[in-house]
Design an enzyme around this catalytic site. Sequence first.
Site, PDB file in Angstrom:
ATOM      1  N   ASP A  97       1.012  -1.049   0.108  1.00  0.00           N
ATOM      2  CA  ASP A  97       0.281  -0.331  -0.387  1.00  0.00           C
ATOM      3  C   ASP A  97       1.033   1.055   0.003  1.00  0.00           C
ATOM      4  OD1 ASP A  97      -2.683   1.322   0.252  1.00  0.00           O
ATOM      5  OD2 ASP A  97      -1.609   1.563   2.579  1.00  0.00           O
ATOM      6  N   SER A  98       0.210   2.934  -0.347  1.00  0.00           N
ATOM      7  CA  SER A  98       1.283   3.521  -0.731  1.00  0.00           C
ATOM      8  C   SER A  98       1.665   3.919   1.342  1.00  0.00           C
ATOM      9  CB  SER A  98       0.385   4.596  -1.088  1.00  0.00           C
ATOM     10  OG  SER A  98      -1.347   5.341   0.123  1.00  0.00           O
ATOM     11  N   CYS A 106      -4.359  -1.476  -1.521  1.00  0.00           N
ATOM     12  CA  CYS A 106      -4.136   0.273  -2.113  1.00  0.00           C
ATOM     13  C   CYS A 106      -5.572   0.036  -3.189  1.00  0.00           C
ATOM     14  CB  CYS A 106      -3.242   0.737  -2.451  1.00  0.00           C
ATOM     15  SG  CYS A 106      -3.453   2.158  -2.969  1.00  0.00           S
ATOM     16  N   GLU A 112      -2.924   8.936   8.203  1.00  0.00           N
ATOM     17  CA  GLU A 112      -1.447   8.806   9.093  1.00  0.00           C
ATOM     18  C   GLU A 112      -0.810   9.296   9.694  1.00  0.00           C
ATOM     19  OE1 GLU A 112       0.960   6.485   6.777  1.00  0.00           O
ATOM     20  OE2 GLU A 112      -0.571   6.011   5.366  1.00  0.00           O
ATOM     21  N   CYS A 124     -10.775   3.022  -0.143  1.00  0.00           N
ATOM     22  CA  CYS A 124      -9.519   3.365  -0.100  1.00  0.00           C
ATOM     23  C   CYS A 124      -9.644   2.510   1.044  1.00  0.00           C
ATOM     24  CB  CYS A 124      -9.396   4.619   0.697  1.00  0.00           C
ATOM     25  SG  CYS A 124      -7.903   5.677   1.306  1.00  0.00           S
ATOM     26  N   HIS A 159      -7.681   2.982   4.128  1.00  0.00           N
ATOM     27  CA  HIS A 159      -6.895   3.706   5.114  1.00  0.00           C
ATOM     28  C   HIS A 159      -8.108   3.083   5.675  1.00  0.00           C
ATOM     29  CE1 HIS A 159      -2.923   4.807   3.139  1.00  0.00           C
ATOM     30  NE2 HIS A 159      -3.238   5.450   4.309  1.00  0.00           N
TER      31      HIS A 159
HETATM   32  N1  DGL Z   1      -5.163   3.525   1.050  1.00  0.00           N
HETATM   33  C1  DGL Z   1      -5.164   3.449  -0.344  1.00  0.00           C
HETATM   34  C2  DGL Z   1      -6.101   3.540  -0.750  1.00  0.00           C
HETATM   35  O1  DGL Z   1      -6.727   2.393  -0.703  1.00  0.00           O
HETATM   36  C3  DGL Z   1      -4.391   4.872  -1.169  1.00  0.00           C
HETATM   37  C4  DGL Z   1      -3.489   5.988   0.310  1.00  0.00           C
HETATM   38  C5  DGL Z   1      -3.210   7.588  -0.736  1.00  0.00           C
HETATM   39  O2  DGL Z   1      -3.941   8.185  -1.171  1.00  0.00           O
HETATM   40  O3  DGL Z   1      -2.004   7.426  -0.726  1.00  0.00           O
HETATM   41  O4  DGL Z   1      -7.158   4.131  -2.078  1.00  0.00           O
END
Ligand code: DGL
Length: 266
Positions: A10-11, A73, A154, A187, A189
């Site tokens: 993931d990012s 992600c 984050e 997402c 997150h």
């Molecule tokens: N967790 C990531 C997703 O599912 C993206 C987060 C980011 O913007 O880096 O899209």
Amino acid sequence: MDNRPIGVFDSGLGGLTCIEPLLQTLPNERILYFGDTARTPYGSKSPETIEAFSLQIADYLVAQGAKILVIACNTISSTAIPALAARFPEIPIAGIIEPAAFMIARDCNPAQSIGIIGTKVTVHSRAYEGAITQRNSGLRIHAKACPAFVPLIEEGIIESEIMDLTVHHYLDDFVRCHGIDTLVLGCTHYPLILENLIRAYPLLQIIDPAQTLALAVRETLIQRDMLAEKPDGPNVFGASDLSENFVNLIHRIIKNRDFKIALRKF
Ligand code: DGL
């Protein structure tokens, strides 16, 4: 049988929300996770940058022995799968969007109003809408980008008035105007703000694609006869910057399982 680890990336720390479903569904597997915490968020970057970063991460995971690339992600899944598949034609790649879209197309009905929330990149890609309508064109789908959620998460700003206000800022009109009754967390997150979302909209049915991702990974490994017999080492959690929140979240998620933390800079 294949005892090499499952590469998950993931990012940043969002992909950690997929780890519990993966380990529950695949208890004999070992996880090799990478979060690009030094360069997160990806969700407002250009597709070219996301593709380049994703290839660097995948190179690292494959060099560490990953037998499959699991993209925990949505942003990367909506952007970089063709480039990853071209670089690693022999390695299975599991994106998070397709299995969730398949489940939504199968299980939802036209009476529902489905809201998909995600990063700017995911929403602009229309990857969910494309994958859902290809299988079921009769559903009502609306999407909304919520770019401030990831930086706040984050930073660990979750149980806070700032996050609650941000939730209302992005979603009050969206939910009301479209009569949204089903919300897809597009997402990885966002499961970390599940309680904020439930508090704001207690009647919404919320879908977290992590579970369908885990089932799809299991299916792929079974089809290719690549399931592991047993975890032959600790789970490894790598990041390009070992932020306090990343490390704390691993401890919360992994509980009493064996794991190691690794720093890998790009
Ligand atoms: N967790 C990531 C997703 O599912 C993206 C987060 C980011 O913007 O880096 O899209």
